[in-house]
Design a protein around this motif. Structure first.
Motif, PDB file in Angstrom:
ATOM      1  N   ILE A 330     -20.225 -17.046   4.921  1.00 30.09           N
ATOM      2  CA  ILE A 330     -21.339 -16.781   5.841  1.00 30.09           C
ATOM      3  C   ILE A 330     -21.554 -15.290   6.030  1.00 30.09           C
ATOM      4  CG2 ILE A 330     -22.070 -16.975   8.251  1.00 30.09           C
ATOM      5  CD1 ILE A 330     -20.664 -19.751   8.261  1.00 30.09           C
ATOM      6  N   LEU A 331     -20.494 -14.575   6.362  1.00 30.00           N
ATOM      7  CA  LEU A 331     -20.626 -13.143   6.626  1.00 30.00           C
ATOM      8  C   LEU A 331     -20.747 -12.330   5.343  1.00 30.00           C
ATOM      9  CD1 LEU A 331     -18.144 -12.737   9.614  1.00 30.00           C
ATOM     10  CD2 LEU A 331     -20.607 -13.145   9.644  1.00 30.00           C
ATOM     11  N   GLY A 332     -20.338 -12.905   4.207  1.00 25.49           N
ATOM     12  CA  GLY A 332     -20.538 -12.247   2.925  1.00 25.49           C
ATOM     13  C   GLY A 332     -21.881 -12.569   2.302  1.00 25.49           C
ATOM     14  N   HIS A 333     -22.638 -13.473   2.946  1.00 29.45           N
ATOM     15  CA  HIS A 333     -23.997 -13.852   2.513  1.00 29.45           C
ATOM     16  C   HIS A 333     -24.013 -14.439   1.107  1.00 29.45           C
ATOM     17  CE1 HIS A 333     -25.226 -11.802   6.127  1.00 29.45           C
ATOM     18  NE2 HIS A 333     -24.820 -10.631   5.681  1.00 29.45           N
ATOM     19  N   PHE A 334     -23.090 -15.358   0.824  1.00 33.91           N
ATOM     20  CA  PHE A 334     -23.129 -16.075  -0.455  1.00 33.91           C
ATOM     21  C   PHE A 334     -22.814 -17.555  -0.232  1.00 33.91           C
ATOM     22  CE2 PHE A 334     -18.889 -14.273   0.017  1.00 33.91           C
ATOM     23  CZ  PHE A 334     -18.038 -15.313  -0.314  1.00 33.91           C
TER      24      PHE A 334
END
Length: 428
Positions: A330-334
């Motif tokens: 989620i926080l790495g946007h993948f």
């Protein structure tokens, strides 16, 4: 869950009270020299784990040091995180035998159902050892802040929110191990643990519209707002529960976590090396800072959980691992890539859906049948990927089945990399 059978709930609260009369309030003192301690667990298979992990470590460090030109400051942070994670590996290996003695004293043990009818099937296997992995992970992740984040860092709030969600999930997992809550309640636990992350999330809530659909939608970027946070919430619920239900044989829960974590790290390095956007690079570095210590501590647990398992990981580990990977995605946007990495877990969930929904009767343990004469497992009609592979490939040993399932997990991760390469420039 793991292939185990818990002792009866009517069992006494402590090991020392097992031989005492039912009417006795205070257990009798053991005679001198007759303490009857539980036998120590088998030593860690550290050498085997190092050989297995080298398959990932060699290409991973090749990408960091030679293939991509990564900024020295960012490379330094990744290496510091790796060193601290390595220390966490050895601490976890050391702590698991110590913790095993304590959980056995509190009757937190199980019997390996897939070895029933053999001498190994009557051994008390300490349970819930995922609590050690989670505790060491949190210490490593918190100490790493000293080397990387400043007090005014924009990422510090989300980093601590991520650790809060992981810690919350680990606590709820341990509660589940102790209280053995119904599976319907298990679905709610990740939704509670994800709240700190959802409340602190300050990143974008937009998605890039695939190029073939831009002409139909009329937009290149779409802001989903609260719907994006709902998606984050559902992803956290899926990742934690999908790891938990794709289980049942020695080494599978930790093994699949290790394979997916390795794929996530390689993906992050590839994205950092191919991008020129500092914020995009930092998002993927953020993911690395969480996954490296999780991978190191999980490998330490795998050294005890690999066939034949000397410890069981418990829901504590499966919930912890699922939440950590969900947070990293989620926080790495993948998150799209993460779901493809989870393809075996998606297939297992689809196979399990009729039983989970109550359409088909669902037994407590949806495990294969074990033949103590041959030592082989036979698939049942239960809807799990474990049983599906046995029905398709035929009877095999527990260790061989675990290797086949982990190879399939690695193939699915490789398929994800191939798919991203084929769609680059056309899809997004």
């Amino acid at each position: 869950m793991a292939a185990k059978k818990r002792p009866s709930t009517a069992a006494p609260a402590t090991v020392t009270a097992v031989n005492s009369p039912e009417s006795s309030i205070t257990p009798p003192k053991p005679k001198s020299g007759d303490t009857s301690p539980d036998p120590p667990i088998a030593p860690a298979k550290v050498y085997l784990i190092f050989k297995m992990s080298s398959i990932f470590l060699i290409p991973y460090f090749y990408l960091i040091f030679y293939h991509y030109k990564i900024e020295s400051e960012l490379r330094r942070s990744i290496l510091i995180n790796a060193i601290v994670s390595l220390i966490g590996f050895f601490v976890t290996v050391t702590m698991i035998p110590v913790a095993s003695k304590y959980v056995l004293r509190r009757n937190l043990f199980g019997y390996d159902i897939n070895k029933k009818g053999t001498p190994q099937g009557s051994i008390k296997v300490p349970e819930s050892l995922g609590i050690i992995v989670g505790a060491v992970f949190l210490v490593v992740a918190i100490l790493f802040q000293y080397f990387n984040f400043t007090a005014d860092s924009n990422w510090l709030v989300e980093y601590n929110a991520a650790l809060s969600s992981i810690c919350f999930m680990m606590l709820l997992g341990f509660v589940d191990d102790v209280l053995d809550v119904p599976w319907r309640v298990k679905l709610l636990l990740p939704s509670i643990a994800a709240l700190p992350l959802l409340m602190a999330y300050a990143g974008h809530t937009t998605i890039i519209i695939p190029k073939p659909l831009v002409s139909y939608v009329g937009l290149k970027i779409l802001d989903l707002g609260c719907i994006y946070k709902l998606y984050m919430w559902l992803l956290a619920i899926f990742c934690t529960n999908s790891i938990n239900i794709h289980a049942g044989i020695n080494g599978l829960e930790v093994g699949q976590t290790v394979v997916i974590a390795a794929a996530i790290l390689i993906h992050n390095i590839m994205q950092i090396g191919a991008s020129a956007d500092p914020e995009y690079k930092q998002a993927h570095a953020f993911s690395i800072y969480l996954i490296q210590p999780m991978l190191a501590t999980s490998l330490a647990l795998l050294s005890y959980n690999w066939y034949p398992s000397s410890v069981f990981v418990g829901d504590t580990f499966t919930y912890f691992a699922g939440m950590t990977m969900a947070v990293a995605g989620i926080l790495g946007h993948f998150s799209e890539t993460l779901l493809i990495f989870f393809l075996p877990q998606v297939l297992n969930f689809l196979l399990s859906l009729p039983q989970l929904a109550g359409i088909i009767p669902c037994p407590r343990h949806r495990l294969p049948k074990f033949d103590p004469q041959t030592g082989l497992l036979t698939g049942t009609n239960d809807g799990t990927l474990v049983n599906f592979f046995l029905r398709q490939l035929g009877r095999m040993s527990e260790q061989s089945l675990c290797v086949v399932l982990l190879v399939f997990q690695a193939i699915c991760c490789g398929f994800c990399f191939l798919l991203r390469w084929l769609l680059t420039g056309w899809y997004k």
